[in-house]
Enzyme design. Structure first.
Site, PDB file in Angstrom:
ATOM      1  CB  SER A  46     -26.858 -16.970  16.458  1.00  0.00           C
ATOM      2  OG  SER A  46     -27.418 -15.636  16.244  1.00  0.00           O
ATOM      3  CD  GLU A  47     -24.784 -12.502  12.993  1.00  0.00           C
ATOM      4  OE1 GLU A  47     -25.061 -13.622  12.702  1.00  0.00           O
ATOM      5  OE2 GLU A  47     -25.333 -11.920  12.512  1.00  0.00           O
ATOM      6  CG  ASN A  48     -25.676 -13.733  19.425  1.00  0.00           C
ATOM      7  OD1 ASN A  48     -26.904 -14.868  18.814  1.00  0.00           O
ATOM      8  ND2 ASN A  48     -26.502 -14.021  20.594  1.00  0.00           N
ATOM      9  N   GLY A  49     -22.801 -15.508  19.445  1.00  0.00           N
ATOM     10  CA  GLY A  49     -21.992 -16.711  20.117  1.00  0.00           C
ATOM     11  C   GLY A  49     -22.507 -17.913  19.843  1.00  0.00           C
ATOM     12  CB  SER A  88     -19.013 -15.668  17.422  1.00  0.00           C
ATOM     13  OG  SER A  88     -19.646 -15.905  16.959  1.00  0.00           O
TER      14      SER A  88
END
Lengths: 220, 232
Positions: A46-49, A88
């Protein structure tokens, strides 16, 4: 019959391999997580980290500090890792994600994708989509083949502002699975019961139709 | 001796020197890991004409959305601003300028700003509206665009725990843009849930070393949830 959203997710899930790190966009791509075959392990990024995203929490597990890229509360799997947004996106931009699945408004025969902006409508932003399409080697775009008014989304040239140029090679629609080769869509599979003629009629960009186009294998 | 003690005694002191027209870097993703109390203090203080760099702009009535109410933000640099009706209105009225930046570029531009790298080439955004007016150069047979670093006058950052020297640990996905904002400002202000004595945090576990932190304050947080999602 055109595929349902769930069937589209099922077909995409057949592209997952054991040990894949996968980024799933919002909408149909998210549903792919429900169809991971039992005999393989994949890890969702998940690209928020968050690498190793788990399912939604129970009421007791809800934690405001644990969300996904859609800002939904989630859990982390055992073996997950958490990083800042630069790390990320280093995973994404550095080509470390094995498979990215995302939606689009339009794709064209040169692998251009438009997915974030419709002129005249309010622009909310691209979020991480431009990074994902530029950074990933293996991307599947998933969308309906044509708009509700019947206009093809598979074009000779995108009409909307692009999200990325020349970065798409694989597309799954509700009617077909196609790949882009040498400046044309190539029809690889058709949805069960959908005729080649219907796909041809709904594809505006140049389309190569092999002699034999197999039906997709969609489990009942 | 308290040469490295970064603690300040009030939110007013924490933001002393923040003036009209400055550039403010804010950590947070959606409402997760946002510096709630520092935002409230900026609203109270009434600082205007701010350029705010943040992935999002809060929601109506919470987070950075609070600073829209009295039109304190002149320009927003963000990747996604969809959750906010007041934002839309001010944008359409021309009261607010927005620069949309891909999320990964935003993170990297902040990191570069903090690391003394003035600009970098990236494939992200090539061939899109983001590339307009930017230098293009081929590397490994592929076109890339030149993206400038971002630096700010102030950074407002939300951590979980810190020691008095300003070594900060973040919690879960509330980390997001916080360590990057912390690196890239002249004055970095961090608010945390707990402050401990030096030596009580494992040096191997520090996310933001104290060298980046100028001011530190302990607060209490509402931690509002944007999309409360549960499994049955």
């Amino acid at each position: 019959m055109a595929l349902t959203r769930e069937q589209m997710a099922q077909r995409i899930a057949q592209e997952l391999e054991d040990g894949f790190y996968v980024n799933l966009g919002i909408g149909i791509p998210t549903l792919v997580a429900n169809y991971v075959p039992d005999d393989i392990e994949v890890m969702l990024q998940s690209e928020n980290g968050l690498l190793g995203m788990g399912q939604f929490p129970t009421e007791d597990e809800i934690d405001a500090d644990m969300i996904n890229a859609g800002k939904q509360t989630v859990t982390a799997l055992k073996g997950a890792s958490i990083m800042d947004s630069a790390d990320s996106f280093a995973m994404i931009r550095g080509g470390h994600i094995d498979l990215t699945v995302l939606g689009a408004f339009e794709v064209d025969v040169n692998g251009n994708i438009a997915s974030w902006m419709i002129p005249g409508k309010l622009v909310k932003g691209m979020g991480g989509a431009m990074d994902l399409v530029a950074g990933a080697e293996n991307i599947i775009v998933t969308m309906t083949h044509a708009s509700k008014s019947g206009e093809s989304k598979l074009l000779q040239e995108c009409t909307l502002p692009l999200t990325g140029a020349g970065c798409i090679r694989r597309i799954l629609t509700d009617l077909a699975y196609l790949e882009i080769e040498n400046g044309a869509f190539v029809l690889k599979e058709r949805a069960p019961g959908v005729s080649v003629d219907e796909i041809v009629a709904k594809t505006a960009g140049e389309l190569v139709v092999p002699d034999h186009v197999p039906e997709m294998n969609i489990p009942a | 001796m308290s040469g490295f003690d970064k603690r300040v005694s009030s939110y007013e002191e924490a933001l002393q020197g923040l003036e009209d027209g400055m550039t403010l870097l804010a950590g947070g993703f959606g409402l997760c890991g946002i510096p709630e109390n520092l935002i409230t203090e900026i609203k109270r203080k009434g600082t205007r004409d701010l350029t705010v760099v943040s992935n999002n702009c809060g929601v109506d009535g919470f987070g950075l959305g609070l600073l829209l109410e009295d039109r304190q933000i002149r320009k927003m640099i963000a990747s996604y601003v969809g959750e906010n009706a007041l934002f839309e209105k001010q944008l359409l009225n021309g009261d607010l300028e927005v620069e949309l930046t891909p999320q990964g570029n935003l993170a990297e531009r902040l990191r570069a700003g903090g690391a003394g790298i003035p600009a970098f080439f990236t494939a992200t955004g090539y061939g899109t509206p983001v590339a307009e007016g930017k230098e293009v150069r081929d590397f490994n047979g592929r076109p890339h665009i030149l993206e400038p670093a971002i630096t700010g006058d102030f950074a407002i950052v939300k951590g979980w725990k810190a020691d008095t020297y300003g070594n900060v640990i973040y919690r879960h996905t509330a980390r997001n843009f916080n360590p990057l904002a912390a690196m890239a400002a002249k004055v970095t202000v961090v608010e945390v849930e707990e402050i401990v004595e030096p030596g009580m945090l494992d040096p191997d576990a520090i996310h933001t070393p104290g060298i980046y932190v100028n001011r530190l304050i302990c607060g209490t947080f509402e931690k509002r949830i944007e999309q409360r999602t549960v499994r049955s």
